[in-house]
Design an enzyme around this catalytic site. Structure first.
Site, PDB file in Angstrom:
ATOM      1  N   ARG A 204      25.666  19.796  46.927  1.00 35.65           N
ATOM      2  CA  ARG A 204      24.906  20.006  45.688  1.00 35.65           C
ATOM      3  C   ARG A 204      25.231  18.985  44.606  1.00 35.65           C
ATOM      4  NH1 ARG A 204      24.357  26.379  44.809  1.00 35.65           N
ATOM      5  NH2 ARG A 204      26.405  26.352  45.755  1.00 35.65           N
TER       6      ARG A 204
ATOM      7  N   LYS B   4      27.516  30.827  61.045  1.00 41.17           N
ATOM      8  CA  LYS B   4      27.552  32.239  60.736  1.00 41.17           C
ATOM      9  C   LYS B   4      28.007  32.432  59.286  1.00 41.17           C
ATOM     10  CE  LYS B   4      31.433  34.451  60.957  1.00 41.17           C
ATOM     11  NZ  LYS B   4      32.602  33.937  60.222  1.00 41.17           N
TER      12      LYS B   4
ATOM     13  N   HIS C   3      31.472  29.598  66.505  1.00 45.60           N
ATOM     14  CA  HIS C   3      32.336  28.529  67.029  1.00 45.60           C
ATOM     15  C   HIS C   3      33.241  29.001  68.163  1.00 45.60           C
ATOM     16  CE1 HIS C   3      35.438  30.073  64.259  1.00 45.60           C
ATOM     17  NE2 HIS C   3      36.310  29.398  64.977  1.00 45.60           N
TER      18      HIS C   3
ATOM     19  N   LYS D 295      34.754  27.164  72.093  1.00 43.12           N
ATOM     20  CA  LYS D 295      36.146  27.061  72.536  1.00 43.12           C
ATOM     21  C   LYS D 295      36.181  27.018  74.049  1.00 43.12           C
ATOM     22  CE  LYS D 295      38.121  29.617  68.642  1.00 43.12           C
ATOM     23  NZ  LYS D 295      39.220  28.998  67.948  1.00 43.12           N
TER      24      LYS D 295
ATOM     25  N   ASP E 135      33.005  39.647  59.176  1.00 43.52           N
ATOM     26  CA  ASP E 135      33.462  38.254  59.309  1.00 43.52           C
ATOM     27  C   ASP E 135      33.870  37.916  60.744  1.00 43.52           C
ATOM     28  OD1 ASP E 135      34.351  35.677  58.302  1.00 43.52           O
ATOM     29  OD2 ASP E 135      36.413  36.401  58.504  1.00 43.52           O
TER      30      ASP E 135
ATOM     31  N   HIS F 206      32.443  36.765  66.534  1.00 45.94           N
ATOM     32  CA  HIS F 206      33.385  36.284  67.548  1.00 45.94           C
ATOM     33  C   HIS F 206      33.817  37.386  68.525  1.00 45.94           C
ATOM     34  CE1 HIS F 206      33.301  33.056  64.780  1.00 45.94           C
ATOM     35  NE2 HIS F 206      34.266  33.462  63.986  1.00 45.94           N
TER      36      HIS F 206
ATOM     37  N   LYS G 204      43.767  39.834  59.358  1.00 47.31           N
ATOM     38  CA  LYS G 204      44.472  38.731  58.704  1.00 47.31           C
ATOM     39  C   LYS G 204      45.888  39.213  58.387  1.00 47.31           C
ATOM     40  CE  LYS G 204      40.487  36.298  57.202  1.00 47.31           C
ATOM     41  NZ  LYS G 204      40.347  35.202  58.177  1.00 47.31           N
TER      42      LYS G 204
END
Ligand code: BG6
Length: 488
Positions: free
Chosen positions: A46, A145, A175, A179, A232, A237, A335
């Site tokens: 941007r 995503k 992604h 892998k 997320d 995934h 996490k």
């Protein structure tokens, strides 16, 4: 394979993903001679920058992220000389005209567009490209995503993109599919005779999928809060891994056959109700603690306010079809876990009848376990029963021993590529096998929406866990109630 795109227009080029993954991947592809000779990268963000200023930023990123043994200043110069920078905000026709000007004369050589931007910008950016005459029958578009934040919003994004591009020109990125280790699941299942006859409810007691990360918010506050681990990580995934583990054998390794089988699994996931949400799911949020010997702040402290966003989720899921009837799939991701590791554990059932020991007990006999470690290291471990050496006066004693295969060691001489190298090359060459089809994304959201609705209905709140633990204690109870335990 179709014709390679000679131009890549990258939106979100000043973002973290581009610096850390996309430019280093393009560098590696270039060094392996896999980019077209006259390849042009139109980088767009941007804010305004000159070509030179942007090239200097990419140079700094490459210095940081390319492994020293592959780094060459000359190669960096070669890649950056292929980059031009155009500031653009969707809806700004002049800016998109400027992009079109940069691409002029190359339209017939194929354009690939990569949207590494927030999903709210996907549709407007695609429309602005179309208005500037940059979308033709040969243009491909890749989107990072998440595609939306629920089924409805993902349908809206998909409708808008599908109005401009045919499905075979749309590349929805997950992604994890790039892998090597995830692709290897397909090789393991369908390149060997050993596993497939046992890969079903007759022989398998349950499946576990764990994707643990040690990192916390990583400065992604504005994206992550309100999104949480379910959207997320599980929506994409974890469900992609699950669909590869659970799918029927595709007839061929091509995009239609593989994705047809994956979507059938996703559609067979048992939707959650409020009642199930209470008993078959756990939401957690980390508080301060220690990870890898380092003291770390809690999520709310990092955020600067309290929040009901989950940084950990554990689920007990079912794939309601003939093959998997009654087999629980325990899924967890979070996490600030103790270690960064992703793995799949297949717990087989006990042997049908034990011939060892009195009444088959007290012999150490355990059911077989298959552990497929995806990252950080890649290995496959099959726990089998062996007889302990001895004269067996008190009866045969059995012990679990591991049949270990380290794929990292077996392919030691081969460079492990960044997942995005494969995905970018497939985009440029037009192979959608490792990208997510519209029906898959929508089936994923449909299931995720049922969980979120269940949480809302049952009022499931986040439970705290100290950073450096595998989630709240209720996550342990979730599986232990069924007489099993998480593999750690
Ligand atoms: C991303 C998530 O898709 O995947 C991140 O948005 C997460 O929150 C990341 O950290 C994990 O990817 P990897 O390749 O490091 O396992």
């Amino acid at each position: 394979m179709t014709e390679r795109s000679a131009t890549l227009i990258l939106f979100g080029a000043t973002g973290d993903l581009a610096g850390r993954m996309l430019f280093p991947s393009l560098y590696n592809l270039q060094e392996d001679g896999l980019l077209p000779d006259d390849f042009l990268i139109v980088a767009s963000g941007r804010s305004e920058r000159s070509d030179e200023a942007f090239r200097a930023e990419v140079t700094a990123d490459l210095e940081k992220y390319i492994k020293p043994e592959r780094y060459s200043a000359e190669a960096v110069e070669k890649l950056t000389s292929r980059i031009v920078y155009c500031a653009a905000s969707s809806g700004n026709a002049d800016q998109f005209e400027a992009i079109a000007e940069r691409v002029k004369g190359r339209e017939d050589k194929g354009i690939a567009v990569y949207l590494s931007t927030p999903p709210s910008l996907f549709a407007p950016t695609a429309q602005s490209l179309a208005d500037a005459g940059l979308v033709n029958g040969a243009t491909r578009i890749a989107m990072e995503k998440p595609i939306g934040h629920d089924l409805q919003s993902s349908e809206e994004v998909n409708d808008a993109i599908c109005a401009l591009f045919d499905e075979e020109r749309i590349f929805r990125v997950d992604h994890y599919l790039g892998k090597e280790t995830v692709q290897n699941l397909i090789a393991l299942r369908f390149g060997n005779m050993l596993f497939e006859p046992l890969w079903n409810a007759h022989a398998i007691d349950h499946v576990q999928i764990t994707v643990g990360e040690t990192v916390g918010l990583e400065g992604r506050v504005s994206y992550y809060d309100g999104v949480g681990a379910l959207r997320d990580m599980v929506q994409n995934h974890v469900l992609q891994i699950l669909s590869i583990i659970a799918m029927e054998p595709p007839a061929r390794f091509d995009s239609t056959s593989v994705r047809d089988e994956k979507v059938k699994v996703l559609r067979s996931l048992r939707p959650f109700s409020g009642e199930m949400a209470k008993t078959q799911s756990v939401r957690g949020q980390y508080t301060n603690g220690a990870v890898g010997g380092e003291i770390v702040k809690g999520y709310a402290e990092e955020l600067g306010e309290t929040s009901d966003t989950e940084t950990f989720v554990a689920l007990k899921a079912y794939v309601d079809n003939w093959r998997w009837a009654g087999v629980p799939f325990y899924l967890r991701t979070g996490k600030r876990m103790p270690t960064r590791h992703s793995e799949i554990m297949i717990q087989f059932k006990p042997v049908a009848h034990s011939i060892f020991g009195e009444n088959g007990f007290s012999t150490g006999l355990e059911p077989n376990t298959l552990i497929i470690r995806l990252q950080p290291e890649e290995n496959i471990r099959l726990l089998i029963m062996a007889k302990e050496p001895g004269l067996d006066r008190g009866g045969v004693k059995l012990r679990e021993v591991g049949l270990d295969v380290s794929l990292t060691a077996a392919f030691e001489k081969q460079r492990r590529r960044i997942a995005y190298e494969r995905l970018l090359l497939d985009l440029l060459e037009g192979d959608t096998t490792l990208f997510v089809r519209r029906d898959e994304v929508e089936a994923q959201w449909q299931w995720i929406d049922s969980i979120i609705a269940g949480w809302r209905e049952a009022g499931v709140k986040v439970a705290n866990y100290s950073a450096g633990n595998w989630g709240p204690s209720s996550a342990i109870a979730l599986i232990e109630r069924d007489g099993a335990s998480w593999h750690e």
